[in-house]
Design a protein around this motif. Structure first.
Motif, mmCIF file in Angstrom:
data_model
loop_
_atom_site.group_PDB
_atom_site.id
_atom_site.type_symbol
_atom_site.label_atom_id
_atom_site.label_comp_id
_atom_site.label_asym_id
_atom_site.label_seq_id
_atom_site.Cartn_x
_atom_site.Cartn_y
_atom_site.Cartn_z
ATOM 1 N N PRO A 306 0.820 -1.232 0.000
ATOM 2 C CA PRO A 306 0.000 0.000 0.000
ATOM 3 C C PRO A 306 0.843 1.267 0.000
ATOM 4 N N TRP A 307 1.440 1.580 -1.142
ATOM 5 C CA TRP A 307 2.277 2.772 -1.239
ATOM 6 C C TRP A 307 1.462 4.023 -0.907
ATOM 7 N N ARG A 308 2.092 4.960 -0.205
ATOM 8 C CA ARG A 308 1.392 6.169 0.218
ATOM 9 C C ARG A 308 1.217 7.171 -0.937
ATOM 10 N N ASN A 309 2.243 7.285 -1.770
ATOM 11 C CA ASN A 309 2.211 8.269 -2.865
ATOM 12 C C ASN A 309 1.829 9.660 -2.364
ATOM 13 N N ASP A 310 2.458 10.038 -1.272
ATOM 14 C CA ASP A 310 2.229 11.325 -0.619
ATOM 15 C C ASP A 310 3.016 12.394 -1.375
ATOM 16 N N LYS A 311 2.329 13.327 -2.017
ATOM 17 C CA LYS A 311 2.992 14.338 -2.845
ATOM 18 C C LYS A 311 3.935 15.208 -2.019
ATOM 19 N N ALA A 312 3.545 15.560 -0.804
ATOM 20 C CA ALA A 312 4.400 16.410 0.034
ATOM 21 C C ALA A 312 5.717 15.698 0.356
ATOM 22 N N LEU A 314 7.069 13.263 -1.447
ATOM 23 C CA LEU A 314 7.824 13.138 -2.695
ATOM 24 C C LEU A 314 8.501 14.451 -3.052
ATOM 25 N N ASP A 315 7.792 15.559 -2.926
ATOM 26 C CA ASP A 315 8.366 16.869 -3.244
ATOM 27 C C ASP A 315 9.564 17.173 -2.347
ATOM 28 N N ALA A 316 9.438 16.887 -1.059
ATOM 29 C CA ALA A 316 10.542 17.151 -0.128
ATOM 30 C C ALA A 316 11.766 16.321 -0.498
ATOM 31 N N TRP A 317 11.528 15.075 -0.874
ATOM 32 C CA TRP A 317 12.629 14.200 -1.291
ATOM 33 C C TRP A 317 13.284 14.721 -2.568
ATOM 34 N N GLN A 318 12.465 15.074 -3.559
ATOM 35 C CA GLN A 318 12.999 15.556 -4.829
ATOM 36 C C GLN A 318 13.830 16.817 -4.658
ATOM 37 N N ASN A 319 13.431 17.676 -3.737
ATOM 38 C CA ASN A 319 14.090 18.975 -3.564
ATOM 39 C C ASN A 319 15.178 18.970 -2.503
ATOM 40 N N GLY A 320 15.496 17.800 -1.944
ATOM 41 C CA GLY A 320 16.538 17.744 -0.930
ATOM 42 C C GLY A 320 16.161 18.481 0.333
ATOM 43 N N GLN A 321 14.928 18.252 0.807
ATOM 44 C CA GLN A 321 14.428 18.939 1.994
ATOM 45 C C GLN A 321 13.770 17.958 2.959
ATOM 46 N N THR A 322 14.403 16.793 3.126
ATOM 47 C CA THR A 322 13.834 15.769 4.013
ATOM 48 C C THR A 322 14.266 15.949 5.460
ATOM 49 N N GLY A 323 15.294 16.748 5.696
ATOM 50 C CA GLY A 323 15.834 16.874 7.040
ATOM 51 C C GLY A 323 16.813 15.775 7.385
ATOM 52 N N VAL A 358 6.866 5.692 -0.347
ATOM 53 C CA VAL A 358 6.418 6.207 -1.640
ATOM 54 C C VAL A 358 6.748 5.174 -2.714
ATOM 55 N N ASP A 359 5.865 4.988 -3.653
ATOM 56 C CA ASP A 359 6.013 4.003 -4.721
ATOM 57 C C ASP A 359 7.363 4.153 -5.412
ATOM 58 N N TRP A 360 8.087 3.057 -5.522
ATOM 59 C CA TRP A 360 9.423 3.080 -6.131
ATOM 60 C C TRP A 360 9.393 3.602 -7.561
ATOM 61 N N ARG A 361 8.265 3.440 -8.259
ATOM 62 C CA ARG A 361 8.185 3.880 -9.649
ATOM 63 C C ARG A 361 8.252 5.401 -9.775
ATOM 64 N N LEU A 362 7.811 6.107 -8.738
ATOM 65 C CA LEU A 362 7.917 7.568 -8.760
ATOM 66 C C LEU A 362 9.371 7.997 -8.589
ATOM 67 N N GLY A 363 10.119 7.267 -7.784
ATOM 68 C CA GLY A 363 11.547 7.550 -7.653
ATOM 69 C C GLY A 363 12.304 7.189 -8.910
ATOM 70 N N GLU A 364 11.958 6.047 -9.505
ATOM 71 C CA GLU A 364 12.576 5.627 -10.761
ATOM 72 C C GLU A 364 12.365 6.694 -11.834
ATOM 73 N N PRO A 443 13.392 16.885 10.167
ATOM 74 C CA PRO A 443 13.092 15.565 9.595
ATOM 75 C C PRO A 443 11.608 15.389 9.304
ATOM 76 N N LEU A 444 11.315 14.818 8.141
ATOM 77 C CA LEU A 444 9.926 14.602 7.737
ATOM 78 C C LEU A 444 9.218 13.601 8.624
#
Length: 461
Positions: A306-312, A314-323, A358-364, A443-444
């Protein structure tokens, strides 16, 4: 009318160890010419999530290829089409216009690539054009490396043993030399689409630079590869991933460099050889399971996670803002250079899928859009390894602790300080897991709590 022998370049942008090019040159006799072609298909690449960095790498490699071919008396043409369907139609129109007698190319794997090439070869056959297809993405034909039961390998170690047994005939893995010139050097003026450049580029992208880097790595660095490759602040890797992805250098050339080395049994060389075989293994998997290109997990049972696919998140991860400093440093390196150290790739990928859930396919997909060295087979294999969904994957209960990974592989925080200057004043202990620092994200999520939740979800499957 003078006959023409076409060479269709794809991810094989080099003149050395290029069987398709060498064969076409061998056919060019009695005034025949060789014409090299590359299809520029942006809408197709959009479908494959190949972003600006990958296109920048292609342009760099193509410009060098154009000049190297010109020195051999070979013309080069860039055909701009929306997608592969129209690109093949344009290629066939060119073939008719130049009286093409033959078409030489290298086989590629992947769902769309196989469909494209089947269509192209059928069109060429209907037009009376000879077809010549060679192996390039792998050293050995995947259909010839099978288990004792005649099945594909699903684990890399027995695959590696079978792969190494093929070396009994060394001539099969010997790189081809650059073909001899078919005529005097020519001048060419190819128009390339404008592609935005990156802030920094840390990798060689074209054949000339890649051959220099290969020699440098083999002469100066490879014997330390086993001990240095996991430390992102150290220049301990080959830096050849982008050149391998676009074919500016071949796997055979790398394998040959190891096999001809006077210390070929040294742990450093053997470790690099194993990593290269891993790369070939991922292409082997794509050959046998082309549906992997449709974003399917190798083992379908994990599709129920049950992947969360949480946009917030994912965005934090993409932008280097995970803490999490090591994660944020990796993502910022990716944004600035189009590259990320392999150890850090594993850390940031496992953090996304097994901590943020988060779904691995979004990271891929994000890696595909962001990397200079994007190679679908390697990217897909790496993400499925981290997500525990693929063949020979990390088991679901293996979850990297990003803080301990950071402490182990960046003990003095040099990598973090380079990419997160807001943490540069912290000492070597604090920098891996800082308290509140002005200008830096909190940290998120709580690692221990998220880890326990993920283990429970996987175990339920």
């Amino acid at each position: 009318m003078t006959a023409t022998h076409l060479v269709w370049f794809r991810n094989d942008l080099r003149t050395h160890d290029n069987a398709a090019l060498s064969h076409a040159c061998s056919l060019a006799q009695n005034g025949d010419r060789v014409l090299a072609v590359f299809l520029w298909t942006p809408e197709q690449w959009d479908q494959h999530d190949y972003g600006t960095p990958r296109r920048f790498a292609w342009v760099d490699a193509l410009k060098t290829l154009e000049h190297r071919l010109a020195a051999l008396g070979i013309e080069f043409s860039l055909l701009e089409s929306s997608d592969w369907q129209h690109g093949v139609d344009d290629l066939m129109a060119l073939a008719k216009a130049v009286n093409a007698r033959s078409l030489s190319l290298h086989r590629e794997f992947g769902w769309d690539e196989v469909q494209r090439d089947q269509y192209a070869l059928a069109c060429a056959q209907n037009a009376g054009i000879d077809r010549h297809v060679f192996e390039d993405r792998v050293t050995w034909d995947p259909s010839q490396i099978l288990t004792g039961q005649g099945e594909m390998y699903r684990v890399v170690t027995p695959y590696k043993k079978a792969w190494l047994r093929q070396l009994a005939d060394v001539s099969l893995s010997t790189p081809l030399p650059e073909p001899k010139a078919i005529g005097p050097a020519i001048q060419t003026r190819v128009h390339y689409p404008k592609v935005q450049s990156l802030a920094q580029v840390e990798l060689p992208l074209n054949e000339t630079a890649a051959l220099i880097q290969l020699d440098r790595f083999i002469d100066l660095t490879v014997t330390d590869y086993q001990t240095q490759r996991d430390f992102p602040s150290v220049d301990g890797t080959s830096k050849l991933s982008a050149a391998l992805a676009n074919g500016a250098v071949s796997l055979r050339q790398c394998f040959s460099a190891v096999l001809q080395h006077p210390k070929r049994d040294h742990p450093g060389l053997q470790t690099w050889l194993s990593e290269l075989i891993w790369r070939e293994f991922y292409h082997y998997l794509l050959y046998w399971r082309p549906e992997l290109a449709k974003h399917q997990p190798f083992y379908s049972r994990w599709d129920a996670f049950p992947w969360r696919n949480d946009k917030a998140r994912l965005d934090a991860w993409q932008n280097g803002q995970t803490g999490v400093p090591i994660v944020d440093a990796g993502m910022r390196q990716l944004a600035h250079t189009g590259w990320m150290h392999n150890r850090v790739r594993m850390i940031v990928a496992m953090y996304l899928v097994k901590i943020l859930q988060v779904d691995w396919r979004l990271g891929e997909r994000w890696f595909a859009r962001s990397l200079l060295d994007i190679d679908f087979a390697s990217n897909n294999g790496g993400w499925q390894w981290c997500a525990a969904t693929g063949v020979d994957a990390a088991p679901y209960f293996r979850i990297f602790n990003p803080v301990t990974q950071s402490q182990r592989f960046d003990p003095e925080g040099n990598y973090i300080r380079r990419w997160l200057p807001e943490l540069s004043a912290l000492d070597n202990r604090q920098i891996h897991s800082p308290d509140a620092v002005p200008g830096y994200s909190k940290p998120l999520i709580d690692y221990q709590q998220a880890r326990a939740e993920t283990l429970a979800l996987f175990k339920a499957l």
